[in-house]
Write an enzyme that holds these catalytic residues in place. Structure first.
Site, PDB file in Angstrom:
ATOM      1  N   GLU A  81     -10.017 -36.249  18.561  1.00  0.00           N
ATOM      2  CA  GLU A  81     -10.414 -34.898  18.174  1.00  0.00           C
ATOM      3  C   GLU A  81     -10.237 -34.625  16.680  1.00  0.00           C
ATOM      4  OE1 GLU A  81     -10.304 -31.795  21.425  1.00  0.00           O
ATOM      5  OE2 GLU A  81      -8.225 -32.528  21.382  1.00  0.00           O
ATOM      6  N   HIS A 100      -3.929 -28.457  15.714  1.00  0.00           N
ATOM      7  CA  HIS A 100      -4.600 -28.283  17.010  1.00  0.00           C
ATOM      8  C   HIS A 100      -3.584 -28.570  18.108  1.00  0.00           C
ATOM      9  CE1 HIS A 100      -7.131 -28.620  20.455  1.00  0.00           C
ATOM     10  NE2 HIS A 100      -6.862 -29.904  20.597  1.00  0.00           N
ATOM     11  N   HIS A 102      -2.291 -27.749  22.525  1.00  0.00           N
ATOM     12  CA  HIS A 102      -2.612 -27.330  23.892  1.00  0.00           C
ATOM     13  C   HIS A 102      -1.495 -26.400  24.369  1.00  0.00           C
ATOM     14  CE1 HIS A 102      -4.602 -31.556  23.961  1.00  0.00           C
ATOM     15  NE2 HIS A 102      -5.360 -30.685  23.335  1.00  0.00           N
ATOM     16  N   HIS A 170      -8.662 -25.492  27.191  1.00  0.00           N
ATOM     17  CA  HIS A 170      -8.242 -26.603  26.343  1.00  0.00           C
ATOM     18  C   HIS A 170      -7.015 -26.269  25.479  1.00  0.00           C
ATOM     19  CE1 HIS A 170      -9.724 -29.643  23.030  1.00  0.00           C
ATOM     20  NE2 HIS A 170      -8.442 -29.755  23.274  1.00  0.00           N
TER      21      HIS A 170
HETATM   22 ZN   LIG Z   1      -7.202 -31.035  22.273  1.00  0.00          ZN
END
Ligand SMILES: [Zn+2]
Length: 240
Positions: A81, A100, A102, A170
């Site tokens: 990603e 980023h 979760h 996500h």
């Molecule tokens: Zn992710």
């Protein structure tokens, strides 16, 4: 193999510390990542090879080009990603760091109509809004992951001028003007989400920060960020 990074030692140290801190605060587990725009070549960015953030060392950092691809000769495996980061740096020239995650308490806000809003001053950067990116609107057949440039570009488009974008089913992505600021925001996005969920169980309506309070508080937090940063860094780097 190890390649020479076009980044200062201070930036490398911040990225390693940032990875460890986010793991210690359970904002990142084996998944998720932090990156920084190169302070020597602004068209490139630095992030770890595909590795659990708690294990990241300076030797694991890779330099990625504007298309989020490793430099020629670097055969290490990057994060799937990484396009999240590259496309945000492309769209937002002032952004210097991206996280980023979760982050668990944030997930309900990406899956419902309830907006994530600043419930206290540590989450004040959310005043700019936390839009929800729905990958289905870009690609019907998907595995939720931002695995190429077009998906990264669409995510950066939904982020717009905001500090945080939620990703349905996500996680979330936050930006900052430094590694400490992006780390701070990732940690306090999780906390703000948790407290907002708690507040829904009490008598409402919830009295959130106004936009003006959010704007002023964001500027104040920027001025004191060194304090939590030193504390977090010391604690996270103490562990091997
Ligand atoms: Zn992710």
């Amino acid at each position: 193999m190890k390649t020479k990074l076009s980044a200062s030692k201070a930036l490398v140290d911040d990225l390693v510390a940032g990875s460890r801190i986010l793991a210690e605060h359970q904002v990142l587990d084996a998944y998720g990542h932090i990156s920084a725009r190169s302070d020597r070549r602004p068209g490139r960015f630095i992030m770890s090879r595909s590795l659990a953030p708690a294990l990241v060392t300076a030797a694991d950092l890779m330099e990625l080009d504007a298309d989020s691809e490793p430099l020629p000769g670097d055969k290490r495996k990057g994060f799937l990603e990484r396009y999240i980061h590259g496309e945000i740096y492309r769209a937002r020239p002032e952004v210097m760091a991206v996280v980023h995650s979760h982050s668990p308490s944030v997930i309900p806000f990406g899956a419902t109509k309830t907006k994530l809003r600043p419930i206290y001053h540590m989450g004040s950067f959310l005043w700019s809004g936390a839009p929800v990116f729905d990958i289905r609107k870009v690609r019907e057949e998907n595995d939720l992951l931002i695995r190429d440039n077009p998906l990264g570009k669409a995510l950066a488009g939904t982020l717009g001028k905001c500090n945080c974008v939620l990703m349905r089913g996500h996680g979330m992505t936050v930006i900052g003007d430094s590694v400490p600021e992006a780390v701070f925001r990732a940690i306090y996005t999780e906390m703000n989400a948790r407290m907002q969920l708690q507040a829904t169980q009490l008598e409402g309506p919830i009295d959130f920060l106004s936009d003006e309070e959010g704007r002023r508080s964001t500027a104040s937090n920027r001025g004191t960020i060194e304090r939590p940063w030193e504390l977090w860094k010391k604690s996270a780097l103490r562990r091997k």
